[in-house]
Design a protein around this motif. Structure first.
Motif, PDB file in Angstrom:
ATOM      1  N   LEU A 248       0.810  -1.211   0.000  1.00  0.00           N
ATOM      2  CA  LEU A 248       0.000   0.000   0.000  1.00  0.00           C
ATOM      3  C   LEU A 248       0.844   1.262   0.000  1.00  0.00           C
ATOM      4  CD1 LEU A 248      -2.600  -0.927   2.786  1.00  0.00           C
ATOM      5  CD2 LEU A 248      -2.904  -1.146   0.318  1.00  0.00           C
ATOM      6  N   ARG A 249       0.287   2.331  -0.580  1.00  0.00           N
ATOM      7  CA  ARG A 249       0.863   3.661  -0.416  1.00  0.00           C
ATOM      8  C   ARG A 249       0.395   4.228   0.920  1.00  0.00           C
ATOM      9  NH1 ARG A 249       3.735   4.768  -4.623  1.00  0.00           N
ATOM     10  NH2 ARG A 249       3.131   4.131  -6.739  1.00  0.00           N
ATOM     11  N   HIS A 250       1.134   5.206   1.430  1.00  0.00           N
ATOM     12  CA  HIS A 250       0.821   5.740   2.763  1.00  0.00           C
ATOM     13  C   HIS A 250      -0.567   6.372   2.814  1.00  0.00           C
ATOM     14  CE1 HIS A 250       4.509   4.894   4.911  1.00  0.00           C
ATOM     15  NE2 HIS A 250       5.203   5.273   3.850  1.00  0.00           N
ATOM     16  N   LYS A 251      -1.027   6.906   1.703  1.00  0.00           N
ATOM     17  CA  LYS A 251      -2.369   7.508   1.701  1.00  0.00           C
ATOM     18  C   LYS A 251      -3.437   6.447   1.964  1.00  0.00           C
ATOM     19  CE  LYS A 251      -3.264   7.123  -3.280  1.00  0.00           C
ATOM     20  NZ  LYS A 251      -3.712   7.822  -4.504  1.00  0.00           N
ATOM     21  N   ASP A 252      -3.248   5.229   1.436  1.00  0.00           N
ATOM     22  CA  ASP A 252      -4.207   4.154   1.689  1.00  0.00           C
ATOM     23  C   ASP A 252      -4.045   3.589   3.093  1.00  0.00           C
ATOM     24  OD1 ASP A 252      -5.717   4.112  -0.669  1.00  0.00           O
ATOM     25  OD2 ASP A 252      -4.182   2.967  -1.732  1.00  0.00           O
ATOM     26  N   VAL A 253      -2.833   3.571   3.610  1.00  0.00           N
ATOM     27  CA  VAL A 253      -2.630   3.144   5.001  1.00  0.00           C
ATOM     28  C   VAL A 253      -3.415   4.063   5.930  1.00  0.00           C
ATOM     29  CG1 VAL A 253      -0.941   2.864   6.864  1.00  0.00           C
ATOM     30  CG2 VAL A 253      -0.349   2.163   4.535  1.00  0.00           C
ATOM     31  N   ARG A 254      -3.341   5.365   5.698  1.00  0.00           N
ATOM     32  CA  ARG A 254      -4.095   6.323   6.531  1.00  0.00           C
ATOM     33  C   ARG A 254      -5.593   6.144   6.343  1.00  0.00           C
ATOM     34  NH1 ARG A 254       0.161   9.667   4.651  1.00  0.00           N
ATOM     35  NH2 ARG A 254      -1.188  10.499   3.021  1.00  0.00           N
ATOM     36  N   ARG A 255      -6.015   5.930   5.111  1.00  0.00           N
ATOM     37  CA  ARG A 255      -7.450   5.799   4.814  1.00  0.00           C
ATOM     38  C   ARG A 255      -8.044   4.554   5.474  1.00  0.00           C
ATOM     39  NH1 ARG A 255     -10.532   3.712   0.336  1.00  0.00           N
ATOM     40  NH2 ARG A 255      -8.615   2.833  -0.538  1.00  0.00           N
ATOM     41  N   LEU A 256      -7.258   3.507   5.618  1.00  0.00           N
ATOM     42  CA  LEU A 256      -7.743   2.237   6.174  1.00  0.00           C
ATOM     43  C   LEU A 256      -7.337   2.053   7.633  1.00  0.00           C
ATOM     44  CD1 LEU A 256      -6.753  -0.082   3.161  1.00  0.00           C
ATOM     45  CD2 LEU A 256      -8.918   1.105   3.531  1.00  0.00           C
ATOM     46  N   ARG A 257      -6.992   3.142   8.324  1.00  0.00           N
ATOM     47  CA  ARG A 257      -6.403   3.028   9.662  1.00  0.00           C
ATOM     48  C   ARG A 257      -7.335   2.394  10.693  1.00  0.00           C
ATOM     49  NH1 ARG A 257      -7.616   8.279   8.706  1.00  0.00           N
ATOM     50  NH2 ARG A 257      -8.972   9.372  10.181  1.00  0.00           N
ATOM     51  N   ASN A 258      -8.663   2.486  10.500  1.00  0.00           N
ATOM     52  CA  ASN A 258      -9.592   1.875  11.461  1.00  0.00           C
ATOM     53  C   ASN A 258     -10.199   0.567  10.941  1.00  0.00           C
ATOM     54  OD1 ASN A 258     -11.260   3.063   9.521  1.00  0.00           O
ATOM     55  ND2 ASN A 258     -12.947   3.316  10.989  1.00  0.00           N
ATOM     56  N   MET A 259      -9.552  -0.029   9.961  1.00  0.00           N
ATOM     57  CA  MET A 259     -10.069  -1.263   9.357  1.00  0.00           C
ATOM     58  C   MET A 259      -9.965  -2.427  10.344  1.00  0.00           C
ATOM     59  SD  MET A 259      -8.759  -3.015   5.817  1.00  0.00           S
ATOM     60  CE  MET A 259      -9.179  -4.700   5.382  1.00  0.00           C
ATOM     61  N   PRO A 260     -11.031  -3.212  10.499  1.00  0.00           N
ATOM     62  CA  PRO A 260     -10.975  -4.396  11.365  1.00  0.00           C
ATOM     63  C   PRO A 260     -10.469  -5.614  10.595  1.00  0.00           C
ATOM     64  CG  PRO A 260     -13.187  -4.148  10.524  1.00  0.00           C
ATOM     65  CD  PRO A 260     -12.374  -3.004   9.926  1.00  0.00           C
ATOM     66  N   VAL A 261     -10.252  -6.699  11.319  1.00  0.00           N
ATOM     67  CA  VAL A 261     -10.062  -7.998  10.683  1.00  0.00           C
ATOM     68  C   VAL A 261     -11.395  -8.416  10.082  1.00  0.00           C
ATOM     69  CG1 VAL A 261      -9.656 -10.448  11.132  1.00  0.00           C
ATOM     70  CG2 VAL A 261      -8.177  -8.726  12.177  1.00  0.00           C
ATOM     71  N   ILE A 262     -11.384  -8.933   8.858  1.00  0.00           N
ATOM     72  CA  ILE A 262     -12.625  -9.297   8.167  1.00  0.00           C
ATOM     73  C   ILE A 262     -12.606 -10.780   7.835  1.00  0.00           C
ATOM     74  CG2 ILE A 262     -14.055  -8.891   6.131  1.00  0.00           C
ATOM     75  CD1 ILE A 262     -12.775  -6.081   5.977  1.00  0.00           C
ATOM     76  N   ARG A 263     -13.684 -11.454   8.158  1.00  0.00           N
ATOM     77  CA  ARG A 263     -13.860 -12.855   7.772  1.00  0.00           C
ATOM     78  C   ARG A 263     -15.170 -12.947   6.997  1.00  0.00           C
ATOM     79  NH1 ARG A 263     -10.778 -16.325  11.374  1.00  0.00           N
ATOM     80  NH2 ARG A 263     -12.268 -18.000  11.133  1.00  0.00           N
ATOM     81  N   TRP A 264     -15.111 -13.559   5.819  1.00  0.00           N
ATOM     82  CA  TRP A 264     -16.338 -13.657   5.020  1.00  0.00           C
ATOM     83  C   TRP A 264     -16.238 -14.788   4.017  1.00  0.00           C
ATOM     84  CZ3 TRP A 264     -12.411 -11.766   2.389  1.00  0.00           C
ATOM     85  CH2 TRP A 264     -12.474 -11.664   1.002  1.00  0.00           C
ATOM     86  N   ARG A 265     -17.396 -15.115   3.414  1.00  0.00           N
ATOM     87  CA  ARG A 265     -17.458 -16.118   2.362  1.00  0.00           C
ATOM     88  C   ARG A 265     -17.703 -15.432   1.033  1.00  0.00           C
ATOM     89  NH1 ARG A 265     -17.957 -21.547   3.604  1.00  0.00           N
ATOM     90  NH2 ARG A 265     -18.425 -22.063   5.747  1.00  0.00           N
ATOM     91  N   SER A 266     -16.982 -15.878   0.033  1.00  0.00           N
ATOM     92  CA  SER A 266     -17.178 -15.344  -1.309  1.00  0.00           C
ATOM     93  C   SER A 266     -18.336 -16.067  -1.978  1.00  0.00           C
ATOM     94  CB  SER A 266     -15.898 -15.523  -2.129  1.00  0.00           C
ATOM     95  OG  SER A 266     -15.641 -16.906  -2.311  1.00  0.00           O
ATOM     96  N   GLU A 267     -18.611 -15.698  -3.221  1.00  0.00           N
ATOM     97  CA  GLU A 267     -19.737 -16.280  -3.947  1.00  0.00           C
ATOM     98  C   GLU A 267     -19.592 -17.788  -4.146  1.00  0.00           C
ATOM     99  OE1 GLU A 267     -22.443 -14.959  -4.642  1.00  0.00           O
ATOM    100  OE2 GLU A 267     -22.125 -12.799  -4.617  1.00  0.00           O
ATOM    101  N   ILE A 268     -18.347 -18.273  -4.198  1.00  0.00           N
ATOM    102  CA  ILE A 268     -18.160 -19.712  -4.408  1.00  0.00           C
ATOM    103  C   ILE A 268     -17.959 -20.438  -3.072  1.00  0.00           C
ATOM    104  CG2 ILE A 268     -17.280 -19.493  -6.743  1.00  0.00           C
ATOM    105  CD1 ILE A 268     -14.466 -19.726  -5.660  1.00  0.00           C
ATOM    106  N   ASP A 269     -18.439 -19.799  -1.981  1.00  0.00           N
ATOM    107  CA  ASP A 269     -18.523 -20.445  -0.674  1.00  0.00           C
ATOM    108  C   ASP A 269     -17.157 -20.800  -0.106  1.00  0.00           C
ATOM    109  OD1 ASP A 269     -20.260 -21.188   1.404  1.00  0.00           O
ATOM    110  OD2 ASP A 269     -19.984 -23.303   0.925  1.00  0.00           O
TER     111      ASP A 269
END
Length: 409
Positions: A248-269
């Motif tokens: 990532l560039r630093h601008k995206d690091v700052r933009r995503l600074r409060n991002m949580p851990v994400i767990r999910w299922r995609s369309e193909i399960d």
């Protein structure tokens, strides 16, 4: 090379990964008079150039800590482990845990989502059920589908640096009197001299250690050395884990600074997880996505071939990159790469923590989630080894080792 014979230890732990390092710390806490040693291999600076063929799957800066999971046993093991992370950080001065929170995304038909929703009422004060508008309001960089069910959990959830977690466990264990030796164990043997029985641990560097008891915690490599008694082979399946990283560039690091851990299922399960921006030893920040493969690795040669790769030269799985960029919007990609990880799995999805003989025990098979629960696993294993029998409030039947039955030809 001449053998260097070391003093007799009360407990020798073979495998200096998350579980073994935690077991060493807890053993020296439970009984400060106990003579304990931990033997395992350091992470090589250059995987391609290293001479040994033992590798850990914890060579990374990010592993999920997910307390809100469907399996009640893993949930409890992780909850207890995470509850002690801050104390361990304070004792050692090594920071390894980021409490970023956990966001679970899935369809109403997802069996795992249903299991999690059933336990949400008991954790009501710490859990939020969010609709799509609430998610995009809180995290405008995420693209969530209209039909998704979304659950957010904050307490003791996020990610750890497994490298730093191990350093903290070993630092605490050393302070409490544990000897740590960086070496590869080739063989564990029970010596029988009448009444004076003990275990002998022989290493690749020609060292010999004697111990009253030995705990095996070498993860996926437990079957590739002469560690278990002749004829004993644990019933384990080794699976590849697919990992992909976006620089990532630093601008995206700052933009995503409060991002949580994400767990999910995609369309193909497929079960997937994404970690927030993490700074790596090279000074760069990466987003990481991972998923468990169904591809088995069944021989030592194949495991070593898969793990002994330079991550910077591993091509990232394009499917994983596509999934990540679909969920996290408007990222400017600087570079991408992949990495290798192998996880050990048991028939019931839980780890093995059991005595194989009165002097030999095992704690292995994290089923892809062992790092986040490793502190409680280490405590459980240490208590078992010291008492010589099961000494934990969770039922022993969940963790009994199962062995493969070899056909007689």
């Amino acid at each position: 090379m001449a053998n260097n014979i070391h003093k007799l230890y009360d407990l020798c732990i073979v495998g200096a990964g998350p579980m073994g390092s935690a077991a060493a710390r807890h053993a020296t806490l439970i009984d400060p008079q106990l003579k304990v040693c931990l033997i395992g291999q350091k992470e090589p600076k250059d995987r391609l150039a290293c001479s040994h063929d033992i590798f850990g799957s914890h060579y990374d800066e990010g592993r999920v800590v997910a307390v809100l999971i469907g399996d009640p046993i893993w949930k409890e093991l992780t909850r207890r482990s995470a509850s002690r992370f801050r104390d361990l950080e304070q004792i050692t001065g090594i920071e390894f845990f980021t409490e970023a929170g956990q966001l679970i995304i899935g369809r109403e038909s997802d069996h795992n989502i249903k299991r999690i929703q059933r336990i949400v009422p008991s954790m009501e004060s710490q859990v939020q059920t969010l609709d799509r508008a609430m998610v995009t309001g809180k995290y405008p960089f995420l693209s969530v589908r209209q039909a998704d069910d979304t659950i957010f959990y904050t307490k003791s959830a996020g990610f750890v640096s497994p490298r730093k977690l191990i350093l903290a466990q070993q630092a605490a264990a050393r302070f409490q009197g544990c000897n740590v030796f960086y070496d590869v164990v080739d063989q564990v043997t029970e010596l029988d001299h009448g009444e004076s029985k003990c275990m002998m641990v022989a290493t690749a560097n020609g060292n010999i250690y004697h111990a009253r008891k030995v705990l095996l915690t070498p993860g996926a490599f437990i079957g590739f050395r002469k560690l278990l008694p002749v004829g004993k082979e644990l019933d384990l399946t080794l699976l590849k884990q697919h990992l992909a990283f976006i620089e990532l560039r630093h601008k995206d690091v700052r933009r995503l600074r409060n991002m949580p851990v994400i767990r999910w299922r995609s369309e193909i399960d497929e079960k997937n997880y994404i970690l927030p921006p993490i700074k790596y030893p090279n000074g760069k920040y990466y987003l990481k996505i991972g998923r468990r493969s169904k591809e088995k690795v069944e021989t030592r040669e194949k495991v070593v071939e898969y793990l002994k790769r330079d991550p910077s030269k591993v091509v990232a799985d394009p499917h994983l990159l596509e999934l990540l960029l679909e969920l996290v919007k408007d990222i400017e990609v600087v570079s991408t790469h992949g990495d290798s990880c192998v996880s050990a799995h048991t028939p019931n999805g839980l780890l093995y923590c059991d005595m194989v003989t009165p002097r030999l025990g095992v704690a292995t098979a994290g089923n892809g989630t062992g790092v986040m629960a490793s502190d409680e696993i280490g405590k459980m294993a240490a208590r078992m080894m010291i008492s010589g029998s099961w000494d934990h409030d969770l039922p022993r039947e969940n963790f009994k080792a199962k062995f493969r039955v070899k056909s007689k030809l």
